[in-house]
Design a protein around this motif. Structure first.
Motif, PDB file in Angstrom:
ATOM      1  N   ILE A   4      42.116  28.364  41.661  1.00 34.75           N
ATOM      2  CA  ILE A   4      42.365  28.368  40.212  1.00 34.75           C
ATOM      3  C   ILE A   4      43.799  27.940  39.923  1.00 34.75           C
ATOM      4  CG2 ILE A   4      42.580  29.873  38.188  1.00 34.75           C
ATOM      5  CD1 ILE A   4      40.257  31.511  39.286  1.00 34.75           C
ATOM      6  N   PHE A   5      44.736  28.440  40.711  1.00 33.69           N
ATOM      7  CA  PHE A   5      46.142  28.088  40.519  1.00 33.69           C
ATOM      8  C   PHE A   5      46.375  26.596  40.753  1.00 33.69           C
ATOM      9  CE2 PHE A   5      50.295  27.538  42.734  1.00 33.69           C
ATOM     10  CZ  PHE A   5      51.105  27.663  41.610  1.00 33.69           C
ATOM     11  N   LEU A   6      45.783  26.032  41.789  1.00 39.68           N
ATOM     12  CA  LEU A   6      45.970  24.609  42.077  1.00 39.68           C
ATOM     13  C   LEU A   6      45.375  23.737  40.969  1.00 39.68           C
ATOM     14  CD1 LEU A   6      45.213  24.542  45.918  1.00 39.68           C
ATOM     15  CD2 LEU A   6      47.438  24.341  44.792  1.00 39.68           C
ATOM     16  N   SER A  33      38.915  36.540  47.506  1.00 37.39           N
ATOM     17  CA  SER A  33      39.515  36.589  46.168  1.00 37.39           C
ATOM     18  C   SER A  33      40.830  35.821  46.136  1.00 37.39           C
ATOM     19  CB  SER A  33      39.739  38.045  45.751  1.00 37.39           C
ATOM     20  OG  SER A  33      40.338  38.116  44.469  1.00 37.39           O
ATOM     21  N   ALA A  34      41.648  35.982  47.194  1.00 36.10           N
ATOM     22  CA  ALA A  34      42.922  35.262  47.257  1.00 36.10           C
ATOM     23  C   ALA A  34      42.696  33.754  47.297  1.00 36.10           C
ATOM     24  CB  ALA A  34      43.718  35.713  48.482  1.00 36.10           C
ATOM     25  N   GLY A  45      39.550  42.344  35.563  1.00 35.66           N
ATOM     26  CA  GLY A  45      40.109  42.089  34.236  1.00 35.66           C
ATOM     27  C   GLY A  45      40.833  40.753  34.174  1.00 35.66           C
ATOM     28  N   MET A  46      41.534  40.402  35.251  1.00 37.73           N
ATOM     29  CA  MET A  46      42.244  39.128  35.295  1.00 37.73           C
ATOM     30  C   MET A  46      41.270  37.957  35.270  1.00 37.73           C
ATOM     31  SD  MET A  46      42.994  36.509  37.642  1.00 37.73           S
ATOM     32  CE  MET A  46      42.748  37.288  39.228  1.00 37.73           C
ATOM     33  N   SER A  78      47.392  32.411  36.290  1.00 33.51           N
ATOM     34  CA  SER A  78      46.984  32.045  37.656  1.00 33.51           C
ATOM     35  C   SER A  78      48.163  32.071  38.622  1.00 33.51           C
ATOM     36  CB  SER A  78      46.321  30.669  37.661  1.00 33.51           C
ATOM     37  OG  SER A  78      47.226  29.654  37.254  1.00 33.51           O
ATOM     38  N   LEU A  79      49.364  31.712  38.147  1.00 30.68           N
ATOM     39  CA  LEU A  79      50.553  31.782  38.998  1.00 30.68           C
ATOM     40  C   LEU A  79      50.858  33.231  39.379  1.00 30.68           C
ATOM     41  CD1 LEU A  79      53.110  30.674  40.330  1.00 30.68           C
ATOM     42  CD2 LEU A  79      54.232  30.771  38.085  1.00 30.68           C
ATOM     43  N   LEU A  80      50.809  34.131  38.397  1.00 33.58           N
ATOM     44  CA  LEU A  80      51.060  35.552  38.666  1.00 33.58           C
ATOM     45  C   LEU A  80      50.001  36.117  39.605  1.00 33.58           C
ATOM     46  CD1 LEU A  80      52.694  38.112  38.028  1.00 33.58           C
ATOM     47  CD2 LEU A  80      51.174  38.491  36.067  1.00 33.58           C
ATOM     48  N   ALA A  81      48.734  35.770  39.363  1.00 29.90           N
ATOM     49  CA  ALA A  81      47.643  36.260  40.204  1.00 29.90           C
ATOM     50  C   ALA A  81      47.761  35.714  41.624  1.00 29.90           C
ATOM     51  CB  ALA A  81      46.301  35.858  39.611  1.00 29.90           C
ATOM     52  N   PHE A  82      48.205  34.465  41.753  1.00 31.00           N
ATOM     53  CA  PHE A  82      48.398  33.852  43.063  1.00 31.00           C
ATOM     54  C   PHE A  82      49.444  34.625  43.868  1.00 31.00           C
ATOM     55  CE2 PHE A  82      51.001  30.926  45.622  1.00 31.00           C
ATOM     56  CZ  PHE A  82      50.042  30.413  46.487  1.00 31.00           C
TER      57      PHE A  82
END
Length: 410
Positions: free
Chosen positions: A138-140, A131-132, A66-67, A103-107
């Motif tokens: 994505i976050f970077l 996945s990590a 979902g994310m 992306s920050l939260l997912a990271f």
């Protein structure tokens, strides 16, 4: 690099993440499926089936899907508003902030799950790790988009960036070796067996412990394999209470041959200088079929070992009296695998709430029955010597040290 290109990169990465999440979801609902984890030392089943594999009734992989889908949707909407421009408009700015925030939260969540998998579950899922890494990319990308692109950094901002980078490098130097060692345990240690399911201890129930974890391969047993209960003893060769308990356990195995069999796991406390060496000597002797003989000799000589004038060369002399191949023994004692075995025993004790020695786990032969814990030799002697004790019916109230679940220290 324009924001339109960065947005496309994020879209591609989100698509890759969706594929990874779908594979993990498939494994969650079809655990017999082979998704290739074992080929690289992974154990997806253990990770997915742990309590961290879902949030309530929802699998973590579904939440991840979902994310990723949300990120992809935002990228598609943002692509229409960007139209090749580099300066953000009102819509672009809010969409860019949404990408950065998600992306920050997912990271943070992804790497917390990696920490949990490797340091708590002592297992490794290559798909979760991939996945990590995808989330990190994505976050970077979105950090560069949201925080740096189109901005000229001031001197103070550059200095802050340098300080943060320096702290990151120092943390890597400090914790890199420990992380590598733990990763090695998770992928190559005694628990890295794709055919064994190792659930994490439920710390809300003091009678729930993972029997497969406590009974992982490489243990040496004393007693009948058909005994009703297997006793796993966590002890330190330098501990006088462990020496007394060792004699008691040996007596109970002989007195109740159909009821008990015994296995020993190392839990050196760091209080005695030769505990780790003794543990390695016993384990190395076990590779030549003399574990219990070496185990008994070490405890028998404990008062001598506990003196300031003790010569550790005597350990080899005692081992030689057992008729062992001394060249092989010394080589095995010094091998990295032996140090890992002792450290791994200690870690398994830690994650199962062992805080002092001796501690015992009572594992019924019936897999439907709960694994129970006894802390201290006095309580173990009380319970083991009395098959009618209330403990055997799940009542620990008569014990001096009933287990209090505690969070482990990795």
């Amino acid at each position: 690099m324009s924001r339109a290109i960065l947005n496309k990169i994020t879209l591609v990465l989100a698509f890759v993440g969706c594929i990874i999440a779908l594979v993990l979801t498939y494994e969650h609902f079809f655990p017999a499926a082979d998704i290739g984890c074992g080929a690289v030392g992974g154990n997806c089943h253990n990770t997915i089936e742990s309590k961290y594999g879902k949030l309530g009734p929802i699998p973590t992989s579904v939440l991840g899907f979902g994310m990723y889908l949300t990120l992809a949707g935002i990228c598609v909407v943002r692509a229409r508003s960007l139209s090749g421009r580099n300066a953000p408009g009102p819509d672009e700015k809010s969409l860019g902030f949404a990408l950065f925030g998600i992306s920050l939260l997912a990271f943070c969540i992804s790497w917390w799950l990696q920490y949990t998998s490797i340091f708590v579950l002592v297992t490794f899922c290559p798909w979760c790790f991939a996945s990590a890494l995808t989330v990190t990319a994505i976050f970077l990308v979105n950090s560069y988009d949201h925080l740096i692109l189109g901005r000229a950094l001031t001197g103070e901002q550059r200095m802050l960036t340098g300080v943060v980078a320096f702290i990151g490098v120092m943390l890597g130097i400090l914790y890199g070796p420990q992380t590598f060692f733990q990763f090695r345990l998770a992928t190559r240690g005694p628990l890295a067996d794709p055919g064994v399911h190792v659930p994490i201890t439920d710390r809300n129930d003091p009678f729930v412990h993972p029997r497969e974890q406590l009974l992982s391969k490489g243990l040496f047993f004393k007693g009948k394999p058909t005994a009703t209960y297997t006793i796993i003893e966590f002890a330190d060769y330098g501990c006088s209470h462990c020496r007394e308990a060792s004699a008691d356990m040996d007596g109970f195995v002989k007195q109740y041959p159909d009821r008990y069999r015994l296995a020993f796991r190392n839990f050196p406390l760091g209080r005695w200088p030769y505990s780790a060496m003794e543990a390695a000597a016993a384990e190395a002797a076990g590779l030549q079929g003399k574990f219990w003989e070496m185990h008994d000799i070490l405890f028998a000589h404990q008062p001598e070992i506990d003196t300031e004038t003790f010569n550790p060369d005597l350990i080899a002399k005692w081992a030689e009296s057992l008729g062992l191949d001394m060249a092989r023994l010394k080589k095995d004692m010094q091998a990295s695998k032996m140090r890992e075995k002792v450290a791994h025993d200690h870690y398994i004790g830690e994650v199962n709430n062992v805080t002092l020695t001796p501690s015992f786990f009572v594992i019924p032969s019936d897999p439907k029955q709960k694994v129970m814990m006894i802390t201290g030799g006095a309580d173990a002697k009380l319970v083991m010597g009395n098959p009618a004790d209330p403990f055997w019916h799940g009542d620990p109230r008569n014990l001096k040290n009933p287990e209090s679940p505690k969070k482990p220290t990795p």
